[in-house]
Design a protein around this motif. Structure first.
Motif, PDB file in Angstrom:
ATOM      1  N   SER A  23       0.838  -1.199   0.000  1.00  0.00           N
ATOM      2  CA  SER A  23       0.000   0.000   0.000  1.00  0.00           C
ATOM      3  C   SER A  23       0.876   1.253   0.000  1.00  0.00           C
ATOM      4  CB  SER A  23      -0.866  -0.035   1.266  1.00  0.00           C
ATOM      5  OG  SER A  23      -1.634   1.129   1.349  1.00  0.00           O
ATOM      6  N   PHE A  50      -8.510   6.410   4.201  1.00  0.00           N
ATOM      7  CA  PHE A  50      -8.660   6.768   5.612  1.00  0.00           C
ATOM      8  C   PHE A  50     -10.071   7.296   5.856  1.00  0.00           C
ATOM      9  CE2 PHE A  50      -4.204   6.900   4.546  1.00  0.00           C
ATOM     10  CZ  PHE A  50      -3.640   6.188   5.589  1.00  0.00           C
ATOM     11  N   LYS A 215       9.450   9.228   9.522  1.00  0.00           N
ATOM     12  CA  LYS A 215       9.038   7.942   8.971  1.00  0.00           C
ATOM     13  C   LYS A 215       9.826   6.841   9.670  1.00  0.00           C
ATOM     14  CE  LYS A 215       9.221   5.454   4.562  1.00  0.00           C
ATOM     15  NZ  LYS A 215      10.236   4.459   4.869  1.00  0.00           N
ATOM     16  N   ARG A 245      14.988  -5.668   0.345  1.00  0.00           N
ATOM     17  CA  ARG A 245      15.814  -4.886  -0.584  1.00  0.00           C
ATOM     18  C   ARG A 245      16.298  -5.686  -1.791  1.00  0.00           C
ATOM     19  NH1 ARG A 245      13.530  -1.729   1.619  1.00  0.00           N
ATOM     20  NH2 ARG A 245      14.117  -0.358   3.302  1.00  0.00           N
ATOM     21  N   GLN A 262       5.392  -8.129   0.846  1.00  0.00           N
ATOM     22  CA  GLN A 262       4.967  -6.800   0.402  1.00  0.00           C
ATOM     23  C   GLN A 262       6.174  -5.866   0.401  1.00  0.00           C
ATOM     24  OE1 GLN A 262       1.529  -5.137   2.264  1.00  0.00           O
ATOM     25  NE2 GLN A 262       0.321  -7.002   2.071  1.00  0.00           N
ATOM     26  N   CYS A 264       7.739  -1.862  -0.798  1.00  0.00           N
ATOM     27  CA  CYS A 264       7.363  -0.505  -1.177  1.00  0.00           C
ATOM     28  C   CYS A 264       8.597   0.365  -1.442  1.00  0.00           C
ATOM     29  CB  CYS A 264       6.499   0.066  -0.057  1.00  0.00           C
ATOM     30  SG  CYS A 264       6.092   1.756  -0.267  1.00  0.00           S
ATOM     31  N   TYR A 268      10.223   2.568  -4.803  1.00  0.00           N
ATOM     32  CA  TYR A 268      10.427   4.026  -4.898  1.00  0.00           C
ATOM     33  C   TYR A 268      11.869   4.324  -5.304  1.00  0.00           C
ATOM     34  CZ  TYR A 268       5.983   5.710  -3.039  1.00  0.00           C
ATOM     35  OH  TYR A 268       4.659   6.030  -2.888  1.00  0.00           O
TER      36      TYR A 268
HETATM   37  C1  LIG Z   1       5.140   6.795   0.496  1.00  0.00           C
HETATM   38  C2  LIG Z   1       4.548   5.674   1.287  1.00  0.00           C
HETATM   39  C3  LIG Z   1       3.174   5.630   1.500  1.00  0.00           C
HETATM   40  C4  LIG Z   1       2.613   4.593   2.252  1.00  0.00           C
HETATM   41  N1  LIG Z   1       1.258   4.564   2.445  1.00  0.00           N
HETATM   42  C5  LIG Z   1       0.715   3.513   3.135  1.00  0.00           C
HETATM   43  C6  LIG Z   1      -0.701   3.425   3.308  1.00  0.00           C
HETATM   44  O1  LIG Z   1      -1.482   4.271   2.860  1.00  0.00           O
HETATM   45  N2  LIG Z   1      -1.179   2.365   4.002  1.00  0.00           N
HETATM   46  C7  LIG Z   1      -0.377   1.385   4.508  1.00  0.00           C
HETATM   47  O2  LIG Z   1      -0.882   0.425   5.110  1.00  0.00           O
HETATM   48  N3  LIG Z   1       0.962   1.439   4.365  1.00  0.00           N
HETATM   49  C8  LIG Z   1       1.529   2.476   3.688  1.00  0.00           C
HETATM   50  N4  LIG Z   1       2.880   2.544   3.542  1.00  0.00           N
HETATM   51  C9  LIG Z   1       3.712   1.464   4.152  1.00  0.00           C
HETATM   52  C10 LIG Z   1       4.099   0.399   3.125  1.00  0.00           C
HETATM   53  O3  LIG Z   1       2.932  -0.219   2.611  1.00  0.00           O
HETATM   54  C11 LIG Z   1       5.040  -0.669   3.717  1.00  0.00           C
HETATM   55  O4  LIG Z   1       4.347  -1.444   4.674  1.00  0.00           O
HETATM   56  C12 LIG Z   1       6.252  -0.037   4.398  1.00  0.00           C
HETATM   57  O5  LIG Z   1       6.795   0.998   3.583  1.00  0.00           O
HETATM   58  C13 LIG Z   1       7.347  -1.069   4.699  1.00  0.00           C
HETATM   59  O6  LIG Z   1       7.822  -1.693   3.554  1.00  0.00           O
HETATM   60  P1  LIG Z   1       9.159  -1.213   2.782  1.00  0.00           P
HETATM   61  O7  LIG Z   1      10.299  -1.333   3.740  1.00  0.00           O
HETATM   62  O8  LIG Z   1       9.259  -2.156   1.614  1.00  0.00           O
HETATM   63  O9  LIG Z   1       8.948   0.203   2.338  1.00  0.00           O
HETATM   64  C14 LIG Z   1       3.457   3.581   2.800  1.00  0.00           C
HETATM   65  C15 LIG Z   1       4.842   3.658   2.594  1.00  0.00           C
HETATM   66  C16 LIG Z   1       5.391   4.680   1.861  1.00  0.00           C
HETATM   67  C17 LIG Z   1       6.890   4.706   1.668  1.00  0.00           C
END
Ligand SMILES: Cc1cc2nc3c(=O)[nH]c(=O)nc-3n(C[C@H](O)[C@H](O)[C@H](O)COP(=O)(O)O)c2cc1C
Length: 330
Positions: A23, A50, A215, A245, A262, A264, A268
């Motif tokens: 997400s 939300f 964050k 990663r 999952q 994210c 980016y």
């Molecule tokens: C820009 C951004 C927006 C995010 N928005 C949401 C969100 O709306 N809802 C949610 O459950 N997690 C959100 N997340 C969290 C990610 O879904 C993910 O769980 C988190 O970034 C950890 O994974 P990663 O280390 O691969 O980034 C967001 C993360 C980022 C970086």
């Protein structure tokens, strides 16, 4: 190696591979979702909707909301509520017409009665699954763990009664007994758990003598621990989220027992095309180790597998304690 060898099932949905775009704003529009599919993702979790966003266009009086009016004003002024639900429902409808991989919606509410209502709206738009993004930070010293836990059960029960698509819950790590809560959530009908959500962390500006939030740093190993400890021991699938990663990280989470991973931040940083590298890396590793399918090694290093060699949980606890002492005595 074909995607079919990487396929997995997660919360009752069939995924062509375990890479799920988490997400985020990457999954906010149908266009974004199409890009995720074209890049090779196995599934998509939509940007969370939300509760406050529903208020922008809904017919619900503000007095029905659990939220402080000041907070709502703050959100309105900051443009945080632009992403209105009717728009996301249109995006889901459009995405579902063009995208074949599962589309999992995500909602985050504060007011109990609104969870099922919004879940229904999103299900009607065509979402294949529902991720409940439950954000409950315990701050009141008088409220017990049991009371906090009951909030999760109530939300799952209410949503479960209102929709028929599978439900998962994305958790924060601040939970007193995750195994207990996870087990009870599975009993309440939750088909997937996501360890863990991205979180705000506090910091202090010593020059200005003020606090601020930043964050949170994803903790890959914390996720790995809980996936490994709970995989196949409770009646729900697990997805790992946080700090992945590269292909090895995906492989580690699957060895620990995750059904899906999952991701994210990596997307980016490197773009969605990195999904192909992740899949190629997993396939190459599987080839080296002569695994023909994900299920051949999923959970191989989970506690469940180890548990079989422990006499009981007491012996397992002693084993963990011995590991702890070993680290500290070196
Ligand atoms: C820009 C951004 C927006 C995010 N928005 C949401 C969100 O709306 N809802 C949610 O459950 N997690 C959100 N997340 C969290 C990610 O879904 C993910 O769980 C988190 O970034 C950890 O994974 P990663 O280390 O691969 O980034 C967001 C993360 C980022 C970086």
């Amino acid at each position: 190696m074909a995607d079919s060898q990487l396929n997995t099932s997660y919360m009752g949905l069939e995924l062509r591979n375990p890479i799920v775009v988490a997400s985020s704003d990457l999954t906010k529009t149908a266009e974004g979702m199409k890009k995720c599919e074209a890049a090779g993702a196995g599934a998509i979790v939509l940007k969370s909707l939300f509760e406050e966003q529903f208020l922008v266009e809904g017919d619900i009086p503000e007095s029905d909301y659990a939220m402080y009016p000041e907070a709502l004003d703050y959100m309105r002024s900051g443009g945080l509520l632009e992403y209105a639900p009717s728009r996301i429902c249109r995006e889901i409808e459009q995405a579902k017409a063009e995208v074949k991989i599962p589309v999992i919606a995500s909602i985050n509410c504060q007011t109990s009665s609104l969870w099922p209502r919004f879940a229904r709206q999103v299900e009607e738009a065509g979402a294949d699954g529902m991720e409940l993004n439950i954000y409950d930070l315990p701050i009141d010293p008088r409220i017990s763990c049991a009371e906090h836990d009951s909030l999760y059960f109530r939300i799952i029960k209410d949503v479960k009664e209102s929709i028929s698509i599978p439900i998962s819950v994305k958790l924060i790590p601040q939970i007193s007994s995750l195994p207990y809560l996870a087990n009870k959530m599975a009993e309440a009908g939750c088909q997937g758990l996501v360890f863990f959500n991205w979180f705000l962390e506090p910091d202090i500006d010593v020059k200005k003598l003020s606090t601020y939030s930043r964050k949170g740093q994803a903790n890959f190993n914390q996720t790995l621990r809980w996936v490994a400890l709970l995989a196949d021991r409770i009646g729900t699938d697990l997805a790992a989220s946080g700090g992945v990663r590269n292909a090895d990280d995906v492989i580690k989470q699957i060895l620990a027992g995750a059904k899906a991973v999952q991701i994210c931040s990596l997307f980016y940083q490197k773009g969605l095309d990195v999904i192909r590298d992740l899949l190629a890396g997993i396939e190459a590793w599987m080839g080296e180790h002569k695994f023909a399918a994900l299920e051949d090694f999923r959970g191989e290093l989970s506690f469940k597998k180890q548990e079989l060699s422990f006499r009981d949980l007491g012996e397992a606890s002693s084993y963990f304690r011995a590991q702890y002492l070993k680290i500290y005595s070196n």
